[in-house]
Motif scaffolding. Structure first.
Motif, PDB file in Angstrom:
ATOM      1  N   LEU A  94       6.868  -5.665   1.360  1.00  0.00           N
ATOM      2  CA  LEU A  94       6.940  -7.012   0.788  1.00  0.00           C
ATOM      3  C   LEU A  94       5.937  -7.946   1.461  1.00  0.00           C
ATOM      4  O   LEU A  94       5.116  -8.572   0.791  1.00  0.00           O
ATOM      5  CB  LEU A  94       8.356  -7.571   0.924  1.00  0.00           C
ATOM      6  CG  LEU A  94       8.538  -9.060   0.598  1.00  0.00           C
ATOM      7  CD1 LEU A  94       8.249  -9.338  -0.865  1.00  0.00           C
ATOM      8  CD2 LEU A  94       9.938  -9.516   0.978  1.00  0.00           C
ATOM      9  N   ILE A  95       5.987  -8.049   2.788  1.00  0.00           N
ATOM     10  CA  ILE A  95       5.116  -9.022   3.453  1.00  0.00           C
ATOM     11  C   ILE A  95       3.651  -8.581   3.448  1.00  0.00           C
ATOM     12  O   ILE A  95       2.766  -9.414   3.558  1.00  0.00           O
ATOM     13  CB  ILE A  95       5.602  -9.381   4.880  1.00  0.00           C
ATOM     14  CG1 ILE A  95       5.679  -8.168   5.780  1.00  0.00           C
ATOM     15  CG2 ILE A  95       6.945 -10.072   4.814  1.00  0.00           C
ATOM     16  CD1 ILE A  95       6.110  -8.472   7.210  1.00  0.00           C
ATOM     17  N   GLU A  96       3.414  -7.289   3.286  1.00  0.00           N
ATOM     18  CA  GLU A  96       2.034  -6.801   3.186  1.00  0.00           C
ATOM     19  C   GLU A  96       1.421  -7.151   1.834  1.00  0.00           C
ATOM     20  O   GLU A  96       0.223  -7.409   1.744  1.00  0.00           O
ATOM     21  CB  GLU A  96       2.020  -5.286   3.392  1.00  0.00           C
ATOM     22  CG  GLU A  96       0.640  -4.681   3.406  1.00  0.00           C
ATOM     23  CD  GLU A  96       0.697  -3.197   3.710  1.00  0.00           C
ATOM     24  OE1 GLU A  96       0.132  -2.426   2.909  1.00  0.00           O
ATOM     25  OE2 GLU A  96       1.309  -2.817   4.717  1.00  0.00           O
ATOM     26  N   ASN A  97       2.233  -7.157   0.786  1.00  0.00           N
ATOM     27  CA  ASN A  97       1.721  -7.326  -0.574  1.00  0.00           C
ATOM     28  C   ASN A  97       1.979  -8.693  -1.188  1.00  0.00           C
ATOM     29  O   ASN A  97       1.420  -9.003  -2.234  1.00  0.00           O
ATOM     30  CB  ASN A  97       2.317  -6.245  -1.483  1.00  0.00           C
ATOM     31  CG  ASN A  97       1.799  -4.875  -1.118  1.00  0.00           C
ATOM     32  OD1 ASN A  97       0.640  -4.575  -1.326  1.00  0.00           O
ATOM     33  ND2 ASN A  97       2.665  -4.062  -0.541  1.00  0.00           N
ATOM     34  N   ASP A  98       2.823  -9.489  -0.576  1.00  0.00           N
ATOM     35  CA  ASP A  98       3.152 -10.813  -1.105  1.00  0.00           C
ATOM     36  C   ASP A  98       2.828 -11.842  -0.024  1.00  0.00           C
ATOM     37  O   ASP A  98       3.588 -12.021   0.932  1.00  0.00           O
ATOM     38  CB  ASP A  98       4.634 -10.864  -1.493  1.00  0.00           C
ATOM     39  CG  ASP A  98       5.046 -12.179  -2.140  1.00  0.00           C
ATOM     40  OD1 ASP A  98       4.495 -13.237  -1.761  1.00  0.00           O
ATOM     41  OD2 ASP A  98       5.927 -12.155  -3.005  1.00  0.00           O
TER      42      ASP A  98
END
Length: 57
Positions: free
Chosen positions: A11-15
């Protein structure tokens, strides 16, 4: 509802918005979220979980 991811780290890598939000959280909240990272699969679930943790301070 936003896109679902496999867990917190995806999640935090892509958003970027979710990553920025995570960075602003208190350390104890980040630690609790990281312990249950597989349950955090969207920005909404990240916000909800963080809000619940901070509400119970």
């Amino acid at each position: 509802m936003g896109r679902k991811y496999s867990g917190l780290y995806e999640l935090i890598e892509n958003d970027g918005e979710a990553g920025d939000y995570f960075d602003t959280l208190p350390e104890y909240v980040k630690e609790s979220i990281q312990e249950r990272e597989q349950n955090i699969n969207s920005f909404e679930s990240l916000r909800d979980y963080a809000a619940n943790l901070m509400r119970n301070e």
